[in-house]
Write a protein that holds these residues in place. Structure first.
Motif, PDB file in Angstrom:
ATOM      1  N   LEU A 173       0.821  -1.266   0.125  1.00  0.00           N
ATOM      2  CA  LEU A 173      -0.045  -0.095   0.083  1.00  0.00           C
ATOM      3  C   LEU A 173       0.637   1.406   0.056  1.00  0.00           C
ATOM      4  O   LEU A 173       0.250   2.406  -0.149  1.00  0.00           O
ATOM      5  CB  LEU A 173      -0.857  -0.077   1.180  1.00  0.00           C
ATOM      6  CG  LEU A 173      -1.865  -1.055   1.237  1.00  0.00           C
ATOM      7  CD1 LEU A 173      -2.533  -1.049   2.651  1.00  0.00           C
ATOM      8  CD2 LEU A 173      -2.918  -1.163   0.210  1.00  0.00           C
ATOM      9  N   TYR A 176      -0.404   5.247  -0.927  1.00  0.00           N
ATOM     10  CA  TYR A 176      -0.212   5.995   0.265  1.00  0.00           C
ATOM     11  C   TYR A 176       0.438   7.135  -0.444  1.00  0.00           C
ATOM     12  O   TYR A 176      -0.130   8.500  -0.131  1.00  0.00           O
ATOM     13  CB  TYR A 176       0.250   5.599   1.572  1.00  0.00           C
ATOM     14  CG  TYR A 176      -0.564   4.740   2.318  1.00  0.00           C
ATOM     15  CD1 TYR A 176      -1.873   5.203   2.728  1.00  0.00           C
ATOM     16  CD2 TYR A 176      -0.083   3.706   2.718  1.00  0.00           C
ATOM     17  CE1 TYR A 176      -2.432   4.534   3.521  1.00  0.00           C
ATOM     18  CE2 TYR A 176      -0.882   2.820   3.600  1.00  0.00           C
ATOM     19  CZ  TYR A 176      -2.010   3.138   4.203  1.00  0.00           C
ATOM     20  OH  TYR A 176      -2.842   2.790   4.779  1.00  0.00           O
ATOM     21  N   MET A 207      -5.824  -4.880  -2.531  1.00  0.00           N
ATOM     22  CA  MET A 207      -5.726  -3.340  -3.089  1.00  0.00           C
ATOM     23  C   MET A 207      -6.099  -3.323  -4.652  1.00  0.00           C
ATOM     24  O   MET A 207      -6.492  -2.330  -5.232  1.00  0.00           O
ATOM     25  CB  MET A 207      -4.085  -3.282  -3.008  1.00  0.00           C
ATOM     26  CG  MET A 207      -3.857  -1.854  -3.552  1.00  0.00           C
ATOM     27  SD  MET A 207      -1.855  -1.651  -3.393  1.00  0.00           S
ATOM     28  CE  MET A 207      -1.688  -0.188  -4.217  1.00  0.00           C
ATOM     29  N   LEU A 235      -7.534   0.947   0.763  1.00  0.00           N
ATOM     30  CA  LEU A 235      -6.681   1.390   1.671  1.00  0.00           C
ATOM     31  C   LEU A 235      -7.073   1.294   3.358  1.00  0.00           C
ATOM     32  O   LEU A 235      -6.814   1.652   4.182  1.00  0.00           O
ATOM     33  CB  LEU A 235      -6.525   3.176   1.790  1.00  0.00           C
ATOM     34  CG  LEU A 235      -5.551   3.691   0.729  1.00  0.00           C
ATOM     35  CD1 LEU A 235      -5.395   5.036   0.853  1.00  0.00           C
ATOM     36  CD2 LEU A 235      -4.336   2.725   0.777  1.00  0.00           C
TER      37      LEU A 235
END
Length: 406
Positions: free
Chosen positions: A42, A46, A164, A171
């Motif tokens: 992730l 991010y 994802m 998220l």
């Protein structure tokens, strides 16, 4: 079995059996490891969402290890004094809080807080779960201590990257699932029998220090170079591995990075199972050899742009990762008595997570100046040197008895 299980455990009628307790402890350790690797795929999203720098990403990665190491140093031996169950319960509560912060995170500052809480929770859980597994079964304890983190890291990375890619809430969904799992474990924990009796000195045990039993120190430092190189490899893959995989393959799908981490750690679990019946010295030698071979293949794949060779080298290095980790554990954990196991496991993981975090952070900084491929080459060469040193020292120790007899 542990040296002497307390009377409270023997008389507990509504608690879990020893076999069920082992399964529960192993499952909890898998869950903590899965949660640790879940944010790895992730990180790129991010950064895209919140627009922070690679240097700040290194802070996010290192804050987890910092919290984990501090907790190990302060609380690593606490369960030797107050019991295993209270410390496991505290670790689960902290992890639930960390998952809740991940769910609500809307900035990099919240992400840092979540990783810090998660590091503290994992630091509490790592030593106490490792010690509890040894309490219930001294024979299978080292095997479970080595294979469960590998399985957890593999499942966390692959599951997170899959959610994802295919989930509408990339998220958040993975942390919602993990929060539910940890809450369930907290409920089931009430049925886990306590495996040691309480001992005085709980407050004194909170003084930060590494507690390696005297009879285990020689073995501990002998396997330290290989153990450090194994965890440094894991730290590199969990921090920069997905980015490297996208660069080598030219594919930007989230599953690419998750698959790479899954390949390393699942092959680590496979290596543990394949070598579980061998002696510790044999496992260490084979693990070192597999690590050297895998790193060489990986470097050729990276430098030549051969994705298949890059992934093949990762798989072979993963076999060395798992085998070397099992050999290191088997070399030291049988040397500790029942009320020394929490301290020994804390010391073992302090070394492991220092190697896991510091080199990876340095590598993240280096990529901004010399690039990812050059950093990968330099990083792998240092790991190769450490593994070769262990192989050579093992060869000398194997020849020494014959030389002395002659």
């Amino acid at each position: 079995m542990s040296d002497t299980l307390p009377k409270s455990m023997r008389e507990r009628r509504n608690g879990l059996s020893r076999a069920a307790s082992l399964w529960l402890l192993g499952a909890i350790l898998i869950a903590f490891s899965a949660a640790a690797s879940a944010p790895t795929p992730l990180y790129a999203l991010y950064r895209e969402t919140w627009g922070f720098s690679p240097a700040l990403l290194s802070v996010v990665f290192s804050i987890y290890a910092g919290g984990l190491l501090l907790t190990l140093l302060v609380c690593g031996s606490l369960s030797d004094h107050i019991g295993r169950r209270p410390v496991i319960a505290a670790a689960l509560a902290l992890e639930v809080l960390a998952m809740a912060v991940f769910l609500r995170a809307e900035s990099v500052e919240a992400l840092i807080v979540a990783r810090l809480l998660q590091g503290c929770a994992t630091g509490l859980a790592t030593s106490v779960l490792g010690a509890a597994l040894l309490d219930f079964d001294r024979e299978r304890g080292p095997l479970l201590n080595s294979v469960t983190p590998m399985l957890g890291l593999a499942l966390g990375a692959l599951g997170s990257s899959a959610l994802m890619q295919f989930s509408g809430e990339p998220l958040h969904r993975v942390f919602l699932v993990l929060l539910g799992i940890f809450a369930l474990f907290a409920l089931v924990l009430a049925r886990l029998p306590e495996s040691i009796s309480r001992q005085p000195g709980a407050w004194a045990s909170l003084r930060p220090r590494v507690r390696i039993p005297p009879q285990a120190r020689r073995a501990f430092w002998r396997i330290a170079p290989l153990n450090a190189s194994l965890w440094a490899l894991g730290g590199f893959y969990l921090s920069l591995g997905p980015t490297l995989a996208r660069q080598v393959t030219g594919l930007q799908a989230p599953l690419v990075g998750g698959t790479l981490v899954f390949l390393l750690t699942s092959c680590g679990a496979l290596g543990i199972f394949a070598m579980r019946n061998s002696e510790a010295q044999v496992i260490l030698r084979r693990g070192s050899l597999a690590l050297v071979t895998g790193l060489l293949l990986t470097l050729i794949g990276v430098d030549c742009g051969l994705a298949w060779l890059f992934f093949l080298g990762t798989a072979v290095a993963g076999l060395g990762f798992g085998g070397g980790f099992l050999g290191a554990l088997r070399s030291v954990v049988p040397l500790a008595h029942a009320h020394e196991r929490g301290g020994l496991m804390a010391g073992f993981y302090v070394l492991s997570y220092l190697a896991f975090s510091l080199p990876a952070v340095a590598a993240g900084i280096a990529t901004q100046h010399v690039g990812l491929v050059v950093t990968t080459n330099a990083y792998a060469c240092v790991l190769l040197l450490a593994a070769v040193m262990v192989l050579l020292s093992g060869s000398r120790s194997n020849r020494s008895p014959a030389a002395s007899v002659g």
